[in-house]
Motif scaffolding. Structure first.
Motif, PDB file in Angstrom:
ATOM      1  N   ASN A  63      -4.922  -7.924  -2.139  1.00  0.00           N
ATOM      2  CA  ASN A  63      -4.447  -6.752  -1.381  1.00  0.00           C
ATOM      3  C   ASN A  63      -3.592  -5.836  -2.262  1.00  0.00           C
ATOM      4  O   ASN A  63      -3.667  -4.606  -2.160  1.00  0.00           O
ATOM      5  N   TRP A  64      -2.779  -6.444  -3.131  1.00  0.00           N
ATOM      6  CA  TRP A  64      -1.973  -5.634  -4.055  1.00  0.00           C
ATOM      7  C   TRP A  64      -2.862  -4.752  -4.926  1.00  0.00           C
ATOM      8  O   TRP A  64      -2.596  -3.557  -5.092  1.00  0.00           O
ATOM      9  N   LEU A  65      -3.900  -5.360  -5.476  1.00  0.00           N
ATOM     10  CA  LEU A  65      -4.769  -4.606  -6.378  1.00  0.00           C
ATOM     11  C   LEU A  65      -5.483  -3.467  -5.661  1.00  0.00           C
ATOM     12  O   LEU A  65      -5.826  -2.459  -6.275  1.00  0.00           O
ATOM     13  N   SER A  66      -5.690  -3.608  -4.380  1.00  0.00           N
ATOM     14  CA  SER A  66      -6.378  -2.573  -3.603  1.00  0.00           C
ATOM     15  C   SER A  66      -5.425  -1.482  -3.120  1.00  0.00           C
ATOM     16  O   SER A  66      -5.822  -0.316  -3.022  1.00  0.00           O
ATOM     17  N   GLU A  67      -4.172  -1.843  -2.855  1.00  0.00           N
ATOM     18  CA  GLU A  67      -3.295  -0.914  -2.144  1.00  0.00           C
ATOM     19  C   GLU A  67      -1.962  -0.605  -2.823  1.00  0.00           C
ATOM     20  O   GLU A  67      -1.362   0.442  -2.556  1.00  0.00           O
ATOM     21  N   ALA A  68      -1.464  -1.481  -3.699  1.00  0.00           N
ATOM     22  CA  ALA A  68      -0.075  -1.352  -4.145  1.00  0.00           C
ATOM     23  C   ALA A  68       0.132  -0.410  -5.318  1.00  0.00           C
ATOM     24  O   ALA A  68       1.235   0.119  -5.494  1.00  0.00           O
ATOM     25  N   PHE A  69      -0.916  -0.175  -6.116  1.00  0.00           N
ATOM     26  CA  PHE A  69      -0.720   0.558  -7.367  1.00  0.00           C
ATOM     27  C   PHE A  69      -1.509   1.859  -7.405  1.00  0.00           C
ATOM     28  O   PHE A  69      -2.582   1.976  -6.802  1.00  0.00           O
ATOM     29  N   PHE A  70      -0.963   2.832  -8.127  1.00  0.00           N
ATOM     30  CA  PHE A  70      -1.682   4.081  -8.382  1.00  0.00           C
ATOM     31  C   PHE A  70      -1.337   4.540  -9.794  1.00  0.00           C
ATOM     32  O   PHE A  70      -0.174   4.479 -10.196  1.00  0.00           O
TER      33      PHE A  70
END
Length: 451
Positions: A63-70
């Motif tokens: 979930n982090w890889l999908s939502e946490a970073f930009f």
């Protein structure tokens, strides 16, 4: 079993807490690294043995890889449980910096960098630099904020090299863009430039002997700074212990000072609002320029890899004969020191490049290495030519008297007489020679036998 030790590229975490996200961001914005979750700070393995816990962790990281970073770090992050049941998160260096926590945005609270064995928040200037670098921004090609520029110093340099100053020349060299506006390169070379170089000399107590600031066109700065630096490159005399010939030695040998000063001018990051600083200490000179190594590692630069932060500036200086455009600065400097025990030091950080050149004449002793291959002892003896000839004569003829010296030496130079010889012995040579025997029948000997 893996041995877990924290380092510049390894981070240890006991649990998968939200702080791990900022560690991932720090590695993306730096050189990459590995995060081991399930390990104490001292390397003690805790691990995750329960399959349910592993599934929960796997889902959380996904979930982090999908939502946490930009921006999304696609392909830059992999994770798995290793043979110790430790979660191993491998993070590659990102190309689209700055990476940040999506919930915080591209500001210091959301952007992190790795420094040594820990992370820290990036400054606003660092974030801006990341953005510009990701977009391949070139400072020297950008428009100058100041367009009312004059070029007396630059024009004089062109004329000295028989180069005709023209609109076409300015366009070809990149001082003007396609729309006829002056670039930052033009600003750096203009008479209006406010680029500053600070130069200082300190005594043993760190008190200023010299404190100067140079400002203006880079052409003017380079000449003034080179002249001042060479003035501070003291020359001392060595006396060959066998022939007693004087050998003059610069504190900073060869072209080392000039090469490193030019290196600072050519590769400085002029976007950073900082100064080139040159500091002379009794035992060394330190040259610090804004901007770390450009698009390479320090090891790559030391091994001959060439990169240019300011390629157009390098081209102009090469055209004016002020540099050799072959990336030879560091190799030539190392060559200058190849026969000396103390060696130059090169250090690079994200924002600065620092060169330290040792003073080869500092605390000189008999064991210092020199460029002559044969092992000869040298004495640091501040004597003139006459003193050297007297020492050589005593070396060859121990016990010779002053009148005997005068008889021999005056044959080659009728300006040498007994008075000059006695005066030289009394004023300059008493630390190194001694008179043995009576005034009438005695003579002079070296105090120290040199093999």
């Amino acid at each position: 079993m893996t041995k877990y030790i924290e380092s510049e590229c390894v981070e240890l975490k006991r649990e998968l807490i939200d702080e791990v996200k900022s560690e991932i961001v720090a590695f993306l914005n730096s050189k990459g690294g590995t995060i081991y979750v399930g390990v104490e700070d001292d390397g003690t393995i805790i691990g995750f043995n329960d399959e349910k816990t592993k599934d929960e962790i796997d889902l959380k990281v996904g979930n982090w890889l999908s939502e946490a970073f930009f921006p999304k770090p696609s392909g830059l992050i992999t994770y798995e449980f290793n043979e110790d049941n430790v979660l191993e998160i491998k993070v590659a260096k990102g190309d689209n910096k700055p990476y940040f926590l999506r919930e915080k945005g591209p500001k210091p609270s959301g952007v992190f960098v790795r420094v040594g064995r820990s992370k820290r928040k990036a400054s606003e200037d660092e974030i801006l630099k990341m953005i510009l670098k990701s977009h391949k921004y070139s400072y020297e090609e950008d428009l100058s904020d100041e367009q009312d520029l004059t070029f007396k110093e630059l024009s004089r340099a062109f004329e000295e090299n028989d180069i005709e100053v023209s609109e076409r020349l300015f366009n070809n060299l990149g001082l003007k863009n396609s729309n006829g506006y002056f670039t930052n390169l033009a600003y750096l070379l203009s008479d209006q430039s406010e680029i500053t170089v600070k130069l200082a000399e300190y005594d043993e107590g760190m008190n200023f002997r010299i404190k100067k600031s140079f400002r203006g066109s880079l052409i003017k700065l380079i000449r003034e700074v080179e002249e001042q630096a060479e003035r501070l490159n003291d020359v001392k005399a060595l006396v060959d212990g066998r022939s007693f010939k004087r050998i003059e030695t610069k504190s900073y040998p060869g072209a080392s000072i000039r090469e490193m000063v030019m290196n600072a001018f050519c590769h400085a990051d002029y976007f950073i609002r900082s100064n080139i600083k040159i500091e002379f200490f009794p035992d060394r000179v330190r040259i610090c320029s804004p901007g770390g190594v450009f698009n390479a590692s320090l090891d790559e630069i030391m091994n001959g890899i060439q990169t240019y932060r300011n390629p157009r500036l390098v081209h102009v200086l090469d055209k004016l004969g002020m540099i050799e455009n072959f990336g030879t600065g560091i190799p030539r400097t190392l060559k200058s020191y190849e026969n000396y025990f103390r060696q130059p030091e090169f250090k690079a950080s994200e924002n600065f490049f620092i060169v330290t050149l040792p003073n080869v004449n500092y605390e000189f002793d008999d064991s210092i290495n020199d460029s002559i291959n044969e092992p000869i002892n040298y004495l640091y003896i501040p004597v003139n030519e006459l003193g050297s000839r007297i020492l050589a004569l005593i070396k060859a003829m121990p016990g010779i008297s002053a009148p005997g010296m005068a008889k021999i030496l005056s044959g080659d130079d009728d300006s040498i007489n007994l008075f000059r010889i006695k005066n030289e012995i009394k004023r300059n040579l008493s630390p190194y020679i001694e008179h043995r025997g009576s005034n009438k029948t005695g003579g002079y000997y070296l105090k120290k036998e040199i093999r």
